[in-house]
Design an enzyme around this catalytic site. Sequence first.
Site, PDB file in Angstrom:
ATOM      1  N   GLU A 266      34.740  41.548  44.464  1.00  0.00           N
ATOM      2  CA  GLU A 266      35.302  42.035  45.917  1.00  0.00           C
ATOM      3  C   GLU A 266      35.107  40.982  47.057  1.00  0.00           C
ATOM      4  O   GLU A 266      33.676  40.933  47.302  1.00  0.00           O
ATOM      5  CB  GLU A 266      34.842  43.290  46.011  1.00  0.00           C
ATOM      6  CG  GLU A 266      35.612  44.294  44.860  1.00  0.00           C
ATOM      7  CD  GLU A 266      35.322  45.728  45.061  1.00  0.00           C
ATOM      8  OE1 GLU A 266      34.750  46.404  45.928  1.00  0.00           O
ATOM      9  OE2 GLU A 266      35.949  46.578  44.466  1.00  0.00           O
ATOM     10  N   HIS A 284      39.648  48.343  48.261  1.00  0.00           N
ATOM     11  CA  HIS A 284      38.508  49.126  48.209  1.00  0.00           C
ATOM     12  C   HIS A 284      38.428  50.431  49.170  1.00  0.00           C
ATOM     13  O   HIS A 284      37.444  50.508  49.742  1.00  0.00           O
ATOM     14  CB  HIS A 284      36.944  48.616  48.010  1.00  0.00           C
ATOM     15  CG  HIS A 284      35.953  49.354  47.066  1.00  0.00           C
ATOM     16  ND1 HIS A 284      34.862  48.823  46.347  1.00  0.00           N
ATOM     17  CD2 HIS A 284      35.969  50.863  46.890  1.00  0.00           C
ATOM     18  CE1 HIS A 284      34.378  49.559  45.828  1.00  0.00           C
ATOM     19  NE2 HIS A 284      34.845  51.036  46.129  1.00  0.00           N
TER      20      HIS A 284
END
Length: 528
Positions: A266, A284
């Site tokens: 990420e 997220h």
Amino acid sequence: MAPAATLRKVLISDSLDPCCKQILQASGISVLEKANLSKEQLLAEIKDCDGLIVRSATKVTADVINAAEKLQVIGRAGTGVDNVDVEAATRRGVLVMNTPTGNSLSAAELTCGMIMSLARQIPQAAASMKEGKWDRKKFMGMELQGKTLGILGLGRIGREVAIRMQSFGMKTIGYDPIITPKESAAFGVEQLPLEKIWPLCDFITVHTPLLPSTTGLLGDATFAQCRRGVQVINCARGGIIDEGALLRALQSGQCGGAALDVFTEEPPKDKALVNHPNVISCPHLGASTREAQSRCGREIAVQIVDLAQGRALVGAVNGQALSSAYASHTKPWIALARALGIVLRALTHQMNGGVQVVTHGSTLQRAGSYLIPAVAIGLLKETAQKDVNLVNGLLLAQEAGLKIATTHSDRAPSDEEGLLQLAAQDTPYVLVGSVQGSIPVLHELSGTVFKQLVPLTGTLLFYRSKASPTSLLPTVIGLLGKAKVELLSYNHSSIVTGQEWNVMNISSALQSLQELMQHVTEVVQVTL
Ligand code: 9EZ
């Protein structure tokens, strides 16, 4: 880290809901709130702090933990502890806690949003509108009514998703290795073995932790068992759905759509999934609501205040043994285990073999998990290891080469609630103790039995000699008097010539055992 930690000063190093600071301050803890610190600034600020609270921006690495000389607790406002080096914290005896449930409703609601977005391609339709199009043919969707949703992982989040999607008329089936079928039936989820689930689902959503057993839970082999066009959702942890397998399934049409809030990396460097037309995604955002942030800020503050006041231990990540120390009935057993560890170490001087711990009696059936770290604290007390506690006891004992093995026997002597036995391998030393009221007591030492149980508190002098106890007593009392040490109580074990042990509770430790040694076969002194 002990129950009722003294937490004077806590650093909050990420931006957190203001209620976190307020709750800590209201309980008399001084709070320093400084977000966006550089690594150097963080190392300087943490030096005199007893606690640290973070969200996800602060990277709590081993050097941060080691720079924090007084640190007792790290609180993470949120689920998971990916940004905390838990191993380094454990080694230093620093408790790590998180707020595993504060985000649950936000994660569940995002998941439901993803299911609806997949069914009607809302994100794709919205993007096409912004491009000036009016494409009514491309976005033919499907109703959720009557469709089957497979929910893998039926904890807080999984069950909230189930309850919400049932109101859309979805049939909810699922699997969780811990939740019983009866429990899941209460929130309307029929549990089936995984291999029966795959071919039944129109949608599959995952709500498990990321473990070796859940990594790639959806992969090439499982996609192959699914209905053609199955749609999948991962708002849990990157990697539960294998990203390579997902892309292959999307390309072949075996997977009809995917909603991803989380990624193995990420932000994801490889954009192949995010750019696929049937993939919708978020950066997220599962916990990104004001309510979840406020709840997590509040929960971590309350957990730390409860810890400081010795009231409860909630949300501990590395404090299984410590959690038990908060129950009133386990506290004296922990004190007993520590005391027996100290006495055993004193008797054996060096410990080359391992230590065998036996718990007797059904009340101690599951006590090994916290009694062994407590034994380790005792064994390590007089060694170079400093600051040994229930968080790091087991790890430090293992690293010191001390093998502590445990067995349990449900049989206890009829008049005892339970017994704890410690034996040092390859030595004659065996200790048996129990708890009377809330006082740890010694029953037996190396096979000899004390007629009156010996309270394991204060400073104790253990000795044995070939002479009968009564004939030696005046000599020992004389030596104590000379050293201005008071005799508080005296006890001796069953008489087997040359084997009986004498135990004295004395007012303070003797400076030297030299003189006493000339009169006895063996002598040790411990302060508990
Ligand atoms: C594994 C799981 C759920 C699961 C959930 C939890 C340890 N564990 N494993 C496979 N808490 C569904 C499928």
